[in-house]
Each structure stands twice: as structure tokens, then as C-alpha cells.
Motif scaffolding. Structure first.
Motif, short mmCIF file in Angstrom:
data_model
loop_
_atom_site.label_atom_id
_atom_site.label_comp_id
_atom_site.label_asym_id
_atom_site.label_seq_id
_atom_site.Cartn_x
_atom_site.Cartn_y
_atom_site.Cartn_z
N VAL A 225 0.80 -1.15 -0.01
CA VAL A 225 -0.03 0.04 0.05
C VAL A 225 0.89 1.25 -0.04
N ALA A 226 0.52 2.21 -1.07
CA ALA A 226 1.12 3.57 -0.95
C ALA A 226 -0.05 4.34 -0.30
N GLY A 239 4.99 8.11 5.39
CA GLY A 239 5.94 7.00 5.82
C GLY A 239 5.98 7.03 7.11
N GLY A 240 5.14 7.55 8.08
CA GLY A 240 5.07 7.42 9.47
C GLY A 240 3.69 7.81 10.26
N ASN A 254 3.04 -1.03 4.15
CA ASN A 254 3.33 0.23 3.58
C ASN A 254 4.46 0.22 2.59
N VAL A 255 4.57 0.63 1.50
CA VAL A 255 5.82 0.50 0.71
C VAL A 255 6.70 1.70 0.97
N SER A 278 8.21 2.99 -9.37
CA SER A 278 9.08 2.19 -8.87
C SER A 278 8.60 1.09 -7.73
N ARG A 279 7.83 1.51 -7.02
CA ARG A 279 7.41 0.86 -5.78
C ARG A 279 6.06 -0.09 -6.08
N ASP A 280 5.40 0.45 -7.12
CA ASP A 280 4.40 -0.30 -7.80
C ASP A 280 3.54 -0.90 -6.68
N PRO A 281 2.65 -0.10 -5.83
CA PRO A 281 1.90 -0.56 -4.83
C PRO A 281 0.52 -1.27 -5.42
#
Length: 347
Positions: A225-226, A239-240, A254-255, A278-281
């Protein structure tokens, strides 16, 4: 699971006139706090017989109350709602930032005589002080920023009012905040206003709902998940903070991670579209201010990330910003809402 918990709030009605970064550092995605209840201190006199004075720790400050506050202001609908749920509607002398989201009818029915101090931004210093509160409950420290024209904690103290920031709302807690911070707020408010029985009931209900989600998603495959916030073409990733914990409790991975350099000092960071690609969630969760903002965000995601798995498979989950505010029962709603979207076969 009772599905009403995932749908009872509506997307907020208004958008604050802030940039994305200001929004992130202000209330919409919110700062965080540090609050810990302290047991009542015995004292002589009538109030002592009722459990006063009491002291709570909030954002590194000790707040001591000789009696229960009588004139209260909630600086966002999320805070006002919690005060009403604790049975304190008759003590409210002001509500603020009311354009953020619509409250349920049973809550608004108890606020018909409560003055509105501001619509979209926190109330101006003179408007808040003019309400003559003795207790002000805020989702973040941002609402007490004197440089923005708001009443500071010191100015409120000079006027005889204590300022309490939601436990998830102080800057030194923001990146590490969790959903459990809400229960600190409930306990603190129960102690301050001598409504501990109702506070315990609310906490028990909230914890039971979270435990039900945890039991339902336990052992299930966790999609990546993003969590994003989009303002125009500015893209911010989470991110937190409590948002990160919400995804985790809902059964997602989380990505973006807490220990990444981009989140070393704050829970959110502006990122490039390439970083998301690039992270492709598998799922994208995004916070919204209102229906218009949701539509604009969906259009941006579809245009910018057509090949990202979440977009290609239409796994886009909108969550009202108000449900991500520190110190709100909406945090629990968000866990339930997102869990049902991440694991539709289980709910």
C-alpha cells in the motif's frame, strides 16, 4: 463486522486554503502529540472529594485542574465530536474549522447553539479569546501558532484557559504516532472532566472494533500500500505517524517505511511520480478534503500512473482527511474502511 462503522462519516465539505505542505504540517494530515494520564492528586475541599485536583501530561507540559472546565472549545469537528461523545455538549462555547467535514446528525443536533468561530482555518486569536474558554482541545499544535494569527498556548493561559493538543498532534510525536494515542486522549479528557466511566466505555468500544479488524485480517495476505496526498500536481507520500499505523492495522504493508531518510524528521514527504511507479503498490490509499478533491485526485492518479498495479486494477481507496486527524474516533473508522477495501473477501 458492523458495516456502519466504515461508512458513517462523510467526505469533508470544505478545503482549507493551504498548500499541500502547509496542509501536511498543519491539521489536515496533522502533527502529533505526547500525552499521558496521571492519576488524580488527593487534595482537601469539595473538589478533592470529587477527585480534584487532577493532572495530565500533554506535549511535555503538566496541566493541573482544580475543577472540571466549564467553557470548552473544540478546534476541529473531530475534537468537537469526541467532546460530545463524552457527554460534554453543554460545556461547549465554540466550535471551529467546521467546513472540514460533516458530523452525524445526532452530533450536530447537540451543537445548534454552539457558536462557530471559524469555517476553514483555525479561529483568529481575537475570536478564540472572545469565546472566553477555560479549555481548548486541538488536533495539532498548528492551531496554537501565534505567527499565523492564532492564539498561542501562552496567550490562552494568560486568559485563563488550558490548551490540550491531541496526543497524536505534537511535533515530537508525529512520526511515531499510533491509533492507540486516541485512547490516551479519551482517558485524559475523562479524567479532566470527571467523566471517566463514559471515557472507559468509549475506549472499550473502540478497542473492540480494532480487535475485530485484527482478528479478521490475521493471517491474510497483506497487499502493498502507498498512502498519498495530492494537491494539484504535488504528490506527498506518508511514511510514519498514525496514518502508517492505520494501514498496518488494516492489514496492509506500507511501501514507504518509517526508517527511510525522507521521513527522518517528518511523517510525510514530497515524492516524484517515478518513486511511486518504482514501488508499484497494489493499493493506493489517499486522503481527501471533499468530493471535488477526491475526483481530482482520482483523475490525477489515473493519468499519472496508468501502469501502476493499484491504478490498473482500480484499487484506489479514498479516506476523509478528518478521519486521519489526531485525537478522533475517525482513526478507528479509517482502519475499518481501509481493511474492508484491502480484504474485500473477508468483510
Amino acid at each position: 463486522m458492523n458495516r456502519q462503522h466504515t461508512t458513517r462519516r462523510h467526505v469533508s465539505r470544505g478545503r482549507r486554503p493551504l498548500t499541500a505542505l502547509a496542509l501536511l504540517t498543519g491539521t489536515a494530515l496533522a502533527l502529533s502529540a505526547c500525552g499521558t494520564s496521571v492519576e488524580p492528586v488527593p487534595a482537601a475541599g469539595e473538589e478533592a472529594g470529587r477527585g480534584y485536583p487532577v493532572t495530565v501530561e500533554n506535549c511535555g507540559r503538566e496541566l493541573t485542574f482544580q475543577s472540571a472546565p466549564e467553557s470548552v472549545v473544540g478546534l476541529s469537528p473531530s475534537q468537537t465530536e469526541l467532546l460530545v461523545e463524552l457527554g460534554l455538549a453543554d460545556r461547549l462555547v465554540g466550535q471551529a474549522q467546521v467546513a472540514h467535514h460533516e458530523l452525524d446528525e445526532d452530533i450536530t443536533a447537540q451543537l445548534t447553539d454552539v457558536p462557530v468561530l471559524s469555517e476553514e482555518a483555525p479561529p483568529a486569536r481575537e475570536d478564540l479569546l472572545g469565546a472566553a474558554p477555560d479549555f481548548v482541545y486541538s488536533p495539532t499544535d498548528y492551531e496554537f501558532t501565534a505567527e499565523q494569527g492564532f492564539a498561542s498556548i501562552e496567550q490562552l493561559a494568560g486568559a485563563g484557559a488550558e490548551a490540550y493538543t491531541a496526543t497524536g498532534g505534537c511535533s515530537d510525536r508525529r512520526a511515531a504516532g499510533t491509533v492507540d494515542d486516541l485512547f490516551t486522549d479519551i482517558a485524559d479528557l475523562g479524567l479532566v472532566f470527571s467523566v471517566t466511566e463514559r471515557a472507559e466505555e468509549l475506549s472499550e468500544q473502540g478497542r473492540a472494533r480494532l480487535e475485530e479488524v485484527a482478528g479478521t485480517v490475521e493471517g491474510a495476505e497483506r497487499p502493498s500500500v502507498a498512502q498519498l496526498y495530492v494537491e494539484g500536481t504535488t504528490l506527498s507520500a506518508i511514511g510514519g505517524g498514525v496514518e502508517y499505523d492505520i494501514i498496518d492495522r488494516a492489514g496492509g504493508d506500507n511501501v514507504f517505511e518509517r526508517d527511510e531518510p525522507a521521513f527522518a524528521e517528518f511523517f510525510a514527504a514530497v515524492v516524484t511520480p517515478e518513486e511511486i511507479t518504482s514501488r508499484d503498490p497494489e493499493v493506493i490509499v489517499f486522503s481527501v478534503n471533499d468530493a471535488e478533491h477526491e475526483a481530482a485526485t482520482r483523475a490525477y492518479l489515473a493519468e499519472t500512473f496508468p501502469d501502476v498495479s493499484a491504478v490498473a486494477r482500480d484499487r484506489l481507496v479514498a479516506v476523509p482527511n478528518s478521519d486521519l486527524f489526531p485525537g478522533t474516533l475517525g482513526n478507528i473508522d479509517a482502519v475499518e474502511r481501509i481493511a474492508a477495501e484491502l480484504h474485500p473477501d473477508l468483510f
